[in-house]
Scaffold this motif. Structure first.
Motif, mmCIF file in Angstrom:
data_model
loop_
_atom_site.group_PDB
_atom_site.id
_atom_site.type_symbol
_atom_site.label_atom_id
_atom_site.label_comp_id
_atom_site.label_asym_id
_atom_site.label_seq_id
_atom_site.Cartn_x
_atom_site.Cartn_y
_atom_site.Cartn_z
ATOM 1 N N ASP A 216 0.860 -1.182 0.000
ATOM 2 C CA ASP A 216 0.000 0.000 0.000
ATOM 3 C C ASP A 216 0.899 1.235 0.000
ATOM 4 O O ASP A 216 1.337 1.703 1.051
ATOM 5 N N ILE A 217 1.174 1.757 -1.196
ATOM 6 C CA ILE A 217 2.110 2.873 -1.334
ATOM 7 C C ILE A 217 1.570 4.128 -0.659
ATOM 8 O O ILE A 217 2.297 4.846 0.028
ATOM 9 N N ARG A 218 0.288 4.392 -0.833
ATOM 10 C CA ARG A 218 -0.286 5.608 -0.236
ATOM 11 C C ARG A 218 -0.187 5.565 1.287
ATOM 12 O O ARG A 218 0.070 6.575 1.935
ATOM 13 N N ALA A 219 -0.383 4.387 1.859
ATOM 14 C CA ALA A 219 -0.272 4.263 3.319
ATOM 15 C C ALA A 219 1.169 4.515 3.762
ATOM 16 O O ALA A 219 1.412 5.162 4.791
ATOM 17 N N ALA A 439 17.683 30.101 9.926
ATOM 18 C CA ALA A 439 17.319 31.453 9.495
ATOM 19 C C ALA A 439 17.380 31.605 7.983
ATOM 20 O O ALA A 439 17.726 32.663 7.454
ATOM 21 N N MET A 440 17.022 30.519 7.273
ATOM 22 C CA MET A 440 16.989 30.533 5.819
ATOM 23 C C MET A 440 15.557 30.791 5.337
ATOM 24 O O MET A 440 14.588 30.592 6.079
ATOM 25 N N ALA A 441 15.436 31.197 4.088
ATOM 26 C CA ALA A 441 14.113 31.394 3.501
ATOM 27 C C ALA A 441 13.387 30.055 3.436
ATOM 28 O O ALA A 441 14.016 29.000 3.277
ATOM 29 N N PRO A 442 12.058 30.057 3.570
ATOM 30 C CA PRO A 442 11.317 28.794 3.476
ATOM 31 C C PRO A 442 11.407 28.200 2.079
ATOM 32 O O PRO A 442 11.661 28.912 1.103
ATOM 33 N N TYR A 443 11.221 26.902 1.994
ATOM 34 C CA TYR A 443 11.164 26.236 0.691
ATOM 35 C C TYR A 443 9.868 26.627 -0.028
ATOM 36 O O TYR A 443 8.859 26.938 0.617
ATOM 37 N N ALA A 444 9.901 26.585 -1.352
ATOM 38 C CA ALA A 444 8.707 26.894 -2.142
ATOM 39 C C ALA A 444 7.613 25.873 -1.842
ATOM 40 O O ALA A 444 7.871 24.663 -1.828
ATOM 41 N N GLY A 445 6.406 26.355 -1.591
ATOM 42 C CA GLY A 445 5.294 25.460 -1.275
ATOM 43 C C GLY A 445 4.802 24.698 -2.487
ATOM 44 O O GLY A 445 5.021 25.097 -3.638
ATOM 45 N N LEU A 446 4.141 23.591 -2.235
ATOM 46 C CA LEU A 446 3.572 22.777 -3.316
ATOM 47 C C LEU A 446 2.579 23.583 -4.153
ATOM 48 O O LEU A 446 1.769 24.332 -3.601
ATOM 49 N N PRO A 447 2.594 23.413 -5.478
ATOM 50 C CA PRO A 447 1.640 24.121 -6.342
ATOM 51 C C PRO A 447 0.291 23.405 -6.399
ATOM 52 O O PRO A 447 -0.382 23.412 -7.430
ATOM 53 N N LEU A 448 -0.092 22.780 -5.298
ATOM 54 C CA LEU A 448 -1.325 21.996 -5.241
ATOM 55 C C LEU A 448 -2.254 22.579 -4.181
ATOM 56 O O LEU A 448 -1.816 23.108 -3.178
ATOM 57 N N ARG A 449 -3.538 22.461 -4.451
ATOM 58 C CA ARG A 449 -4.513 22.858 -3.430
ATOM 59 C C ARG A 449 -5.102 21.649 -2.716
ATOM 60 O O ARG A 449 -5.769 21.781 -1.690
ATOM 61 N N SER A 450 -4.853 20.445 -3.294
ATOM 62 C CA SER A 450 -5.326 19.218 -2.645
ATOM 63 C C SER A 450 -4.452 18.054 -3.064
ATOM 64 O O SER A 450 -3.828 18.081 -4.127
ATOM 65 N N ILE A 451 -4.415 17.032 -2.215
ATOM 66 C CA ILE A 451 -3.728 15.771 -2.523
ATOM 67 C C ILE A 451 -4.670 14.644 -2.161
ATOM 68 O O ILE A 451 -5.178 14.581 -1.038
ATOM 69 N N ASP A 452 -4.918 13.752 -3.134
ATOM 70 C CA ASP A 452 -5.866 12.664 -2.920
ATOM 71 C C ASP A 452 -7.219 13.174 -2.444
ATOM 72 O O ASP A 452 -7.865 12.553 -1.592
ATOM 73 N N GLY A 453 -7.618 14.323 -2.967
ATOM 74 C CA GLY A 453 -8.921 14.884 -2.623
ATOM 75 C C GLY A 453 -8.966 15.625 -1.312
ATOM 76 O O GLY A 453 -9.998 16.218 -0.953
ATOM 77 N N LYS A 454 -7.837 15.660 -0.569
ATOM 78 C CA LYS A 454 -7.799 16.349 0.723
ATOM 79 C C LYS A 454 -7.176 17.726 0.529
ATOM 80 O O LYS A 454 -6.087 17.870 -0.035
ATOM 81 N N THR A 455 -7.836 18.753 1.024
ATOM 82 C CA THR A 455 -7.333 20.117 0.903
ATOM 83 C C THR A 455 -6.064 20.277 1.704
ATOM 84 O O THR A 455 -5.948 19.777 2.825
ATOM 85 N N ILE A 456 -5.065 20.993 1.131
ATOM 86 C CA ILE A 456 -3.796 21.209 1.845
ATOM 87 C C ILE A 456 -3.568 22.710 2.013
ATOM 88 O O ILE A 456 -4.217 23.534 1.413
#
Length: 456
Positions: A216-219, A439-456
């Protein structure tokens, strides 16, 4: 279709629905069935849903490793033009290495894809990795280690700049080829895919003959994400950084959950040692046994010196084996896997370890960015702080200290070897928290609003 597989059309619809938009997608296309299917599936879906405000462009990387590769790239160019998709061909120039050709090709491929994405104003990159690739990867890693692997990540941040997403990671190659045949589209078969000198080809044939038990890869992904989140909280509560050079895990931090310690100390070892990969299971077992044993002392592992004291575990880069780096004007490079440097001056600049150079030279220890001047750290164990300072980068020109006007043109920042080139979304939470600690700049966030139907 296997129980875990998703039809290619469904996978692409789900992917587009999950994207933040407007968005411009760069498709990495070689001309093989997987990447050709990815391009045409996306083209079909984007044209059917103009309200999504998503556009496509494409890039082909010609590795120039065999005859005919340039002709194949032109075929892909023709295909893209027939669908009105802007396309770039980028060629790997120069001599190729005699060994490690696959790893070198991967590095070059992603560098050229990032350049193409910049040239075409793309927001993200997609590749045609499939469920077949995932199965092969899992089997190969299973044969190398007893540790549970989560396989190929569905999202990877490259060079802190571009997210690389894999929309077809749960679709099979057979289903993608069926889609192409239905549309009467041919694809290019790379002869290297049949070359048994490559481990992946041998594994592909083995899996074909003896199908592996599905995991189960997703798990496994959810488990990794949860562990990354817990490790990030552990960083907040139990880790201290002194001058970007010396790490400290509190005594209480060494008594926390074993899985969190394994994850966190492994990655901190890679970061402080300037190495891309965490230590293996046997090495980590040694480190954890040492840290939990309660016997004060030192050990070295993964180019890092661990110093166990009553107030916790200190870690710093050992001062041996640090190779100098010379940057010409305008050049950028990574020194010792720990610091990224850009030479904005007008002279060649050498970067060496303080242990091998005069203390009078400009080093990170006197940098206003980090404030690592020794007078700020009198509360630290002297031996531990001295080791940390010995591993600090020192800058010089022709063996002489930098003049202030030259020194101001050198940009020197911490570099996280296991994360800054390729950062999977599984490790994103931990890496982003570590970036804040430094004290570094944050990493660029994912260009997604959801993953597997779950809002992020």
């Amino acid at each position: 279709m296997s129980p875990e597989a998703v039809s290619p059309r469904q996978a692409i619809r789900q992917f587009l629905a999950s994207l933040r938009n407007p968005a411009r997608i760069l498709v990495a296309i070689s001309g093989g069935s997987d990447s050709t299917g990815l391009l045409l599936l996306l083209d079909e879906a984007v044209k059917a849903a103009p309200h999504l405000e998503i556009s496509l462009c494409a890039a082909t990387i010609d590795h120039a490793l065999r005859a005919g590769s340039a002709d194949e790239a032109r075929e892909v160019e023709t295909l893209c033009a027939s669908h009105g998709i802007p396309h770039i061909v980028s060629t790997w120039q120069g001599e190729k290495p005699k060994t490690g050709i696959m790893a070198a090709a991967r590095e070059v491929r992603y560098s050229l894809l990032a350049e193409a994405a910049e040239a075409l104003n793309a927001d993200l990159i997609v590749t045609g990795h499939t469920l077949d690739d995932q199965r092969e990867t899992l089997r190969m890693r299973e044969m190398r280690t007893e540790q549970l692997s989560s396989g190929i990540a569905d999202a990877v941040l490259f060079d802190r700049r571009f997210w690389i997403l894999r929309p077809l990671l749960f679709s099979t190659r057979a289903d993608i080829r069926t889609f192409l045949r239905e549309r009467g589209v041919r694809w290019i078969d790379d002869p290297s895919n049949e070359d048994v000198r490559y481990e992946r080809v041998r594994m592909r044939r083995q899996i074909s003959a003896e199908p592996a038990t599905e995991m189960d890869i997703r798990a496994a992904w959810e488990e990794r994400l949860a562990l990354s989140s817990r490790a990030a909280e552990w960083l907040n509560c139990h880790f201290r950084l002194h001058g970007c050079l010396l790490g400290q895990v509190t005594a209480d931090g060494l008594r926390q959950d074993r899985a969190v310690l394994d994850y966190s100390l492994g990655r901190l070892t890679a970061v402080f040692g300037g190495q891309q990969f965490v230590p293996g299971g046997t090495q980590l077992e040694r480190l954890l046994s040492f840290a939990a044993g309660g016997r004060l002392g030192r050990m070295t592992l993964g180019r890092v010196v661990f110093d166990l004291r009553r107030d916790g575990l200190y870690l710093s880069r050992e001062s041996r084996g640090i190779v100098p780096l010379v940057l010409q004007p305008g050049e950028t490079g990574v020194w010792d896997g720990r610091f990224q440097a850009r030479n904005g001056s007008t002279a060649p600049v050498a970067i060496e370890a303080a242990a091998t150079h005069s203390a009078s030279l400009k080093s990170l220890g006197s940098s206003p960015r980090t404030g690592t001047g020794e007078h700020h750290f009198g509360h630290l164990p002297k031996a531990a702080w001295k080791r940390a300072i010995a591993s600090a980068p020192v800058l010089s020109v022709a063996g002489a200290p930098l003049f202030q006007e030259l020194a101001s043109g050198i940009d020197l920042t911490p570099y996280f070897a296991p994360f800054d080139r390729f950062l999977t979304r599984f490790d994103f939470i931990f890496a982003d928290r570590l970036s804040a600690v430094f004290a570094m700049a944050p990493y660029a966030g994912l260009p997604l609003r959801s993953i597997d139907g779950k809002t992020i």
